[in-house]
Motif scaffolding. Structure first.
Motif, PDB file in Angstrom:
ATOM      1  N   PRO A  40       5.863   1.738   3.349  1.00 64.84           N
ATOM      2  CA  PRO A  40       6.858   1.200   2.428  1.00 64.84           C
ATOM      3  C   PRO A  40       7.680   0.116   3.115  1.00 64.84           C
ATOM      4  CG  PRO A  40       6.903   3.604   2.449  1.00 64.84           C
ATOM      5  CD  PRO A  40       6.025   3.177   3.585  1.00 64.84           C
ATOM      6  N   PRO A  41       8.213  -0.839   2.352  1.00 67.92           N
ATOM      7  CA  PRO A  41       9.058  -1.880   2.948  1.00 67.92           C
ATOM      8  C   PRO A  41      10.226  -1.263   3.712  1.00 67.92           C
ATOM      9  CG  PRO A  41       8.497  -2.435   0.685  1.00 67.92           C
ATOM     10  CD  PRO A  41       7.998  -1.050   0.915  1.00 67.92           C
ATOM     11  N   ALA A 390       1.757  -3.777  -0.222  1.00 66.16           N
ATOM     12  CA  ALA A 390       1.472  -4.954   0.611  1.00 66.16           C
ATOM     13  C   ALA A 390       2.135  -6.197   0.035  1.00 66.16           C
ATOM     14  CB  ALA A 390      -0.035  -5.154   0.721  1.00 66.16           C
ATOM     15  N   ALA A 391       2.069  -6.346  -1.285  1.00 69.29           N
ATOM     16  CA  ALA A 391       2.669  -7.523  -1.916  1.00 69.29           C
ATOM     17  C   ALA A 391       4.169  -7.571  -1.655  1.00 69.29           C
ATOM     18  CB  ALA A 391       2.390  -7.515  -3.417  1.00 69.29           C
ATOM     19  N   LEU A 395       5.643 -10.550   0.442  1.00 65.02           N
ATOM     20  CA  LEU A 395       6.536 -11.452  -0.288  1.00 65.02           C
ATOM     21  C   LEU A 395       7.948 -11.426   0.300  1.00 65.02           C
ATOM     22  CD1 LEU A 395       5.400 -10.795  -3.965  1.00 65.02           C
ATOM     23  CD2 LEU A 395       4.941 -12.821  -2.577  1.00 65.02           C
ATOM     24  N   GLY A 396       8.359 -10.273   0.831  1.00 61.10           N
ATOM     25  CA  GLY A 396       9.659 -10.213   1.503  1.00 61.10           C
ATOM     26  C   GLY A 396       9.687 -11.093   2.735  1.00 61.10           C
ATOM     27  N   ALA A 449      11.129 -13.628  -8.495  1.00 64.39           N
ATOM     28  CA  ALA A 449      10.485 -13.110  -9.709  1.00 64.39           C
ATOM     29  C   ALA A 449       9.209 -12.351  -9.357  1.00 64.39           C
ATOM     30  CB  ALA A 449      10.171 -14.261 -10.665  1.00 64.39           C
ATOM     31  N   ARG A 450       8.429 -12.870  -8.410  1.00 62.34           N
ATOM     32  CA  ARG A 450       7.196 -12.191  -8.004  1.00 62.34           C
ATOM     33  C   ARG A 450       7.490 -10.844  -7.345  1.00 62.34           C
ATOM     34  NH1 ARG A 450       3.662 -16.053  -4.404  1.00 62.34           N
ATOM     35  NH2 ARG A 450       2.281 -14.231  -4.497  1.00 62.34           N
TER      36      ARG A 450
END
Length: 481
Positions: A40-41, A390-391, A395-396, A449-450
């Motif tokens: 997890p992030p 993963a996204a 993206l972070g 937004a993503r």
């Protein structure tokens, strides 16, 4: 003799309720993994199945009242959800139809008739007119000796449970789609705000260039470049209205309303995605409605094997009839007018060219297909969770890099502007720096937004707030039929 018949019938009833041919259902093994490959992030909680998991109205984690109000409409007004709900109701009533096979069928057929004999037969007997009053009742019952009917009931219950899970999956799917469109719409609002602000800035640059041209220190080409930059950016700004309108229309349809009935005020996204309790991989088997639907389909297919095997065995039919019959209505329901009969018959198919064997093999193959579909649903669930974990992580990281790039681009634009005012560079240098700054700013806006849509997809991949404990039992589905 009468007592012997009663004893025989009772023994048959006991036997018919105890015997059931075919395989007993065991939930097939599914692919499992002790932990997700993608952690997890940072700062997110890896919750245990019952610890902090998303429950109920999952969209409330975004703390957006307008999103909450729109999501509430999905279950009430979305036509696809309503269609899925109707399919579940139909499947629930199919359980009642299947259960009816466990009981005898009884029919009544009272009739009244009048007849007259012919005078043309030459019998010498005077013609007569008489009535016939008949009140028969018939009953028949095929005892479920081999369990075919009971397996049919179980199959219907499992199918209804699968339809209930599909209803919940449809609800989750359309709720998630609405949230995605909602964040995409406000992401577009961010692009509109950025381009509107940029267009005003470019107008200031155009005025600067015209002033320099009028002062004789800039060329007409610089003015043309500045004008082109303004007009191009303004055209891009106008074009964003198409995407925004389409997102708003899509949200209206998902909420079960015509597009004209929904207007969503512009709002720029500013808040990062909330932390989502991820849980352990094994929890997916309990929290995903599509997996539950696939598993219940396996259970229904298992019962079909037993039904096919039961066709090998003989069928017993018990029948009875009785009632009253008279030619005088006054004597219609008197004891002398009664009649009755009892009977039993057994049938067994001795030759049908291998049809039953083929039917058993066919149901076994169909069962194997449902097991494969169930396992594939589990694998797909793992993939979707990993994809969006993963996204969100990538993206972070990309957001951090993009924000640095945007700051550097604005520094470069400031330097180019200063150099242009000093006359050391031409306006093409400014145009290039402006385009780079705008591209980097847009990347930062779009990344937020993503990230939000990826968090929605992660919630969906985790099953939203659903749990397979909400699957209705057989008794709950029969209640109220």
């Amino acid at each position: 003799m009468r007592n012997f018949e009663i004893f025989t019938l009772a023994a048959l009833l006991i036997f018919s309720s105890a015997c059931m041919v075919g395989p007993n259902y065991k939930q097939p093994a599914a692919p499992r993994t002790p932990a997700f490959k993608e952690p997890p992030p940072e700062g997110w909680k890896e919750a245990q199945p019952a610890d902090g998991a998303i429950k109920g109205k999952w969209w409330e984690i975004y703390n957006d009242p307008q999103l909450n109000a729109l999501e509430e409409q999905v279950s009430i007004s979305n036509q696809n959800v309503l269609a899925a709900e109707a399919n579940f109701r139909a499947a629930r009533y199919a359980v009642g139809i299947a259960r009816a096979g466990l009981y005898p069928t009884v029919s009544l057929g009272p009739s009244v008739g009048v007849s007259r004999t012919s005078a043309s037969l030459g019998s010498g007997v005077a013609p007569t007119t008489g009535g016939l009053f008949d009140a028969p009742a018939t009953a028949s019952w095929v005892p479920d000796i081999w369990g075919s009917v009971r397996r049919g009931v179980r199959a219907s219950e499992a199918t209804a449970q699968a339809d209930f899970a599909l209803l919940e999956n449809a609800r989750l799917s359309y709720q998630s789609e609405l949230a995605e469109d909602y964040f995409e719409l406000h992401g577009t609002d961010g692009d509109i705000e950025l381009l509107d602000r940029t267009t005003k800035s470019y107008d200031d640059y155009l005025k600067l260039t015209k002033d320099r041209y009028n002062s004789g220190v800039a060329s007409g080409g610089d003015v043309a470049l500045a004008q082109t930059q303004v007009d191009t950016t303004r055209a891009q700004l106008i074009d964003l209205g198409v995407a925004r309108a389409q997102f708003e229309h899509a949200i209206a349809i998902l909420a079960g309303k015509p597009p004209a009935a929904v207007t969503i005020p512009a709002e720029v996204l500013k808040t990062a995605p909330p932390a989502v309790p991820v849980g352990v991989p094994s929890a997916l088997l309990e929290r995903r409605p599509d997996i539950a639907a696939a598993e219940r389909t396996v259970a229904a297919a298992n019962e079909q094997i037993g039904i096919a095997i039961a066709a090998y065995y003989p069928t017993l039919t018990l029948s009875a009839s009785g009632g009253f019959e008279a030619t005088d209505i006054a004597k219609w329901f008197s004891l002398p007018s009664r009649f009755w009969s009892l009977g039993a018959g057994m049938s067994e198919l001795v030759f049908e060219g291998g049809k039953r064997r083929a039917q058993v093999k066919m149901t076994e193959a169909q069962y194997d297909a449902t097991v494969a579909n169930y396992r594939q649903a589990v694998l797909t669930a793992f993939q979707q969770v990993e994809d969006n974990l993963a996204a969100l992580r990538i993206l972070g990281d990309e957001t951090i890099a993009a924000e640095k790039a945007a700051k550097a681009a604005h520094d470069s634009l400031d330097i180019a502007t200063y150099q242009y005012k000093a006359g050391t560079v031409n306006y093409l240098t400014v145009i290039t720096a402006q385009a780079t700054a705008l591209a980097n700013d847009k990347t930062v806006v779009d990344l937020l937004a993503r990230r939000l849509t990826s968090s929605v997809l992660l919630v969906q991949a985790l099953g939203g707030g659903w749990d397979n404990k909400s699957l209705p039992s057989g008794g709950e589905m029969r209640h109220g039929l």
